[in-house]
Design a protein around this motif. Structure first.
Motif, mmCIF file in Angstrom:
data_model
loop_
_atom_site.group_PDB
_atom_site.id
_atom_site.type_symbol
_atom_site.label_atom_id
_atom_site.label_comp_id
_atom_site.label_asym_id
_atom_site.label_seq_id
_atom_site.Cartn_x
_atom_site.Cartn_y
_atom_site.Cartn_z
ATOM 1 N N ILE A 20 -11.728 16.672 6.150
ATOM 2 C CA ILE A 20 -11.471 17.171 7.531
ATOM 3 C C ILE A 20 -10.959 18.641 7.461
ATOM 4 C CG2 ILE A 20 -9.480 16.150 7.623
ATOM 5 C CD1 ILE A 20 -9.737 15.654 10.421
ATOM 6 N N ASP A 21 -10.040 18.807 6.191
ATOM 7 C CA ASP A 21 -8.959 20.013 6.064
ATOM 8 C C ASP A 21 -10.190 20.964 5.692
ATOM 9 O OD1 ASP A 21 -6.613 18.761 6.708
ATOM 10 O OD2 ASP A 21 -6.231 18.442 4.483
ATOM 11 N N ASP A 22 -11.062 20.755 4.749
ATOM 12 C CA ASP A 22 -12.127 21.762 4.709
ATOM 13 C C ASP A 22 -12.735 22.339 5.833
ATOM 14 O OD1 ASP A 22 -11.461 21.524 2.110
ATOM 15 O OD2 ASP A 22 -12.991 20.302 1.427
ATOM 16 N N HIS A 23 -13.237 21.411 6.703
ATOM 17 C CA HIS A 23 -14.223 21.601 8.000
ATOM 18 C C HIS A 23 -13.102 22.399 9.007
ATOM 19 C CE1 HIS A 23 -16.918 19.173 6.305
ATOM 20 N NE2 HIS A 23 -16.433 18.071 6.685
ATOM 21 N N VAL A 24 -11.825 22.248 9.095
ATOM 22 C CA VAL A 24 -11.242 23.010 9.855
ATOM 23 C C VAL A 24 -10.896 24.358 9.423
ATOM 24 C CG1 VAL A 24 -8.661 23.488 10.603
ATOM 25 C CG2 VAL A 24 -9.605 21.013 10.628
ATOM 26 N N GLU A 25 -10.786 24.752 8.124
ATOM 27 C CA GLU A 25 -10.823 25.956 7.632
ATOM 28 C C GLU A 25 -12.137 26.875 7.868
ATOM 29 O OE1 GLU A 25 -8.122 27.681 6.464
ATOM 30 O OE2 GLU A 25 -7.212 25.712 7.008
ATOM 31 N N TYR A 26 -13.224 26.058 7.754
ATOM 32 C CA TYR A 26 -14.575 26.596 7.921
ATOM 33 C C TYR A 26 -14.582 27.179 9.375
ATOM 34 C CZ TYR A 26 -19.605 26.759 8.791
ATOM 35 O OH TYR A 26 -20.787 27.401 8.986
ATOM 36 N N PHE A 27 -14.466 26.075 10.400
ATOM 37 C CA PHE A 27 -14.542 26.373 11.529
ATOM 38 C C PHE A 27 -13.532 27.557 12.032
ATOM 39 C CE2 PHE A 27 -16.686 22.506 11.898
ATOM 40 C CZ PHE A 27 -17.786 22.845 12.557
ATOM 41 N N LYS A 28 -12.332 27.967 11.352
ATOM 42 C CA LYS A 28 -11.338 28.768 11.618
ATOM 43 C C LYS A 28 -11.889 30.068 11.245
ATOM 44 C CE LYS A 28 -7.233 28.139 10.631
ATOM 45 N NZ LYS A 28 -6.123 27.726 9.867
ATOM 46 N N SER A 29 -12.504 30.119 10.082
ATOM 47 C CA SER A 29 -12.976 31.177 9.527
ATOM 48 C C SER A 29 -14.418 31.884 10.420
ATOM 49 C CB SER A 29 -13.565 31.297 8.075
ATOM 50 O OG SER A 29 -14.630 30.176 7.890
#
Length: 368
Positions: A20-29
Motif C-alpha cells: 500500500i505505501d508503494d502504491h500511494v507514492e506511485y499515484f502521488k508521483s
C-alpha cells in the motif's frame, strides 16, 4: 513453493502482500509529473488525474495532496458559455489558448474550444472526491450539452463536432446527469433502448449493437442501467442486485467465464487475463450480485503478480526474468479490484461510478 515466492518478491515488490505505501507514492508521483511515455496522452490529462486522485482516495491517502490546487486546475478547464445559457463541458488538459470569460463580448468563442464527455465525467468525479460542492460548475449548461450530444438512436457522442458513439458515452452521460442531480437531460427511453440493443446472444455487451461482447462495454452498459435505476435491489439491505434485462443469468455466466486459469479476468473470449478487468468484469459481477461466485483467492494472486516494485500495477504479470512496469490505468483499476476484494486498508468502491462509496454517498439520486 520457495521458487514461486522468490518470483513474487522480485516482481511483486512486497513478499506476496499488497504494497500500500508503494502504491500511494506511485499515484502521488503521477499527480506531480507524468513520465515521458505519457506525452502522447496530453489530451487525456484530466482523465489521468482522475485515475490518480480516485486511487489515492481508495488508498486513504487524500490528505497527502493539496486538494485546492487540483480543484482550481480542474475548474480552469471548464468551457463556459459566453451568453450564460449555452452549452458547457470540461475540456482536456492540453489547451494553451486563452479562454474568453462569460462576461466578455469582445469576440466570439474559439471554434475548437470544446470539451469531451469522458473528460467531463472525470472532472466531476475529481471535484466530488476532493470535497467540492459543485457550486462553480455550470450545471444548467453542462446538462444542456449532454442533451445535445444524444443521438437519434439514443446513443451519445463524446464531442459536439461529431465522433464515435457507443456505450462508453452512455455511461458518461448517465454518470454526469446523476452527479448533477438531473436525469431529465437524457431521453431515458431511447438511451436504454440503445444500451439494451448492445447485448449479445451470449449475455455480454458489445460497444455497439452487433459487436463482440467485451468486459469494458459490459461494465459501461450495466453501470448505465444502475445509474438510471434499472438495476433494482433484490433484498431489503440492498446488497444484491438483479438486472431487469433479458438473460441476466447468461450475463452472469458470461462474466464468470472471463476468469481464466491464471485467476485474472480477460476482456473477451480467447484473450489473456489483464489486471484492469478485475474492475470491469469484477465490478459487473458486483452490480449483478454474482461477485461471490468468482474465485477471489486466485484473482488476488493474479493481481499481486502484476504488482511492481515501483508501486502500481502492470497490465500482465512480467515474463520470468523481467521486471514489470506500472501504468496509471491498470494501476488504478487494480486498486479497484483490491477494493472489491475487501483488501484491508482500502475504502469501499462504488462500482457504478468508479469512485469510493464515501465520495458517492454525497449524491442524492444514487443508491450505491
Amino acid at each position: 513453493m520457495a521458487e514461486n515466492e522468490d518470483v513474487v518478491v522480485s516482481y511483486g515488490g512486497s513478499r506476496g502482500g499488497f504494497a500500500i505505501d508503494d502504491h500511494v507514492e506511485y499515484f502521488k508521483s503521477m499527480l506531480q509529473e507524468l513520465p515521458s511515455p505519457y506525452e502522447a496522452q496530453d489530451t487525456n490529462r484530466l482523465v489521468l488525474a482522475y485515475l490518480a486522485v480516485s486511487a489515492l482516495d481508495l488508498l486513504n491517502a487524500l490528505h497527502q495532496v493539496v486538494a485546492k490546487d487540483i480543484i482550481d486546475w480542474v475548474y480552469g478547464l471548464q468551457v463556459l458559455p459566453l451568453n450564460g445559457d449555452g452549452n458547457s463541458i470540461f475540456e482536456d488538459g492540453n489547451s494553451k489558448l486563452p479562454r474568453l470569460q462569460p462576461s466578455s463580448a469582445a469576440a466570439p468563442p474559439l471554434l475548437y474550444d470544446g470539451g469531451h464527455m469522458a473528460v467531463t465525467y472525470s472532472a466531476l468525479a475529481i471535484l466530488r472526491i476532493l470535497g467540492d460542492d459543485f457550486s462553480s460548475v455550470a450545471r444548467k449548461s453542462v446538462l444542456k450539452s449532454v442533451q445535445a450530444l444524444q443521438q437519434i438512436d439514443g446513443s451519445f457522442c463524446p464531442v459536439h463536432l461529431g465522433a464515435e458513439k457507443d456505450v462508453r458515452f452512455s455511461f458518461c452521460a448517465a454518470a454526469i446527469c446523476m452527479m448533477l442531480d438531473d436525469r431529465e437531460a437524457m431521453d431515458l427511453e431511447k438511451a436504454l433502448e440503445y444500451v439494451l440493443s448492445c447485448q449479445s446472444y451470449d449475455g455480454g455487451f458489445g460497444l455497439c449493437p452487433g459487436l463482440e461482447p467485451h468486459g469494458g462495454a459490459t461494465y459501461c452498459a450495466l453501470a448505465t442501467l444502475k445509474l438510471v435505476g434499472l438495476l433494482t435491489p433484490k433484498s431489503e439491505n440492498g446488497d444484491k442486485f438483479v438486472a431487469l434485462l433479458p438473460g441476466d443469468k447468461s450475463l452472469i455466466g458470461w462474466c464468470l467465464r472471463r476468469q481464466t486459469e491464471t485467476g485474472g479476468f480477460q476482456g473477451r473470449a480467447n484473450k489473456e487475463a489483464d489486471s484492469c478487468y478485475a474492475f470491469w468484469v469484477g465490478g459487473s459481477l458486483q452490480m449483478l450480485g454474482g461477485y461471490n461466485l468468482c474465485d477471489k483467492a486466485s484473482l488476488r494472486s493474479f493481481l499481486l503478480s502484476c504488482q511492481t516494485k515501483y508501486g502500481g500495477f502492470s497490465k500482465y504479470p512480467p515474463t520470468l526474468g523481467q521486471t514489470g512496469f506500472p501504468d496509471l490505468l491498470h494501476s488504478y483499476y487494480s486498486i479497484c479490484g483490491f477494493s472489491l476484494l475487501e483488501e484491508p486498508g482500502l475504502k469501499s468502491l462504488c462500482c457504478e461510478l468508479g469512485i469510493s462509496r464515501r465520495a458517492a454517498d454525497e449524491f442524492p439520486l444514487l443508491i450505491c
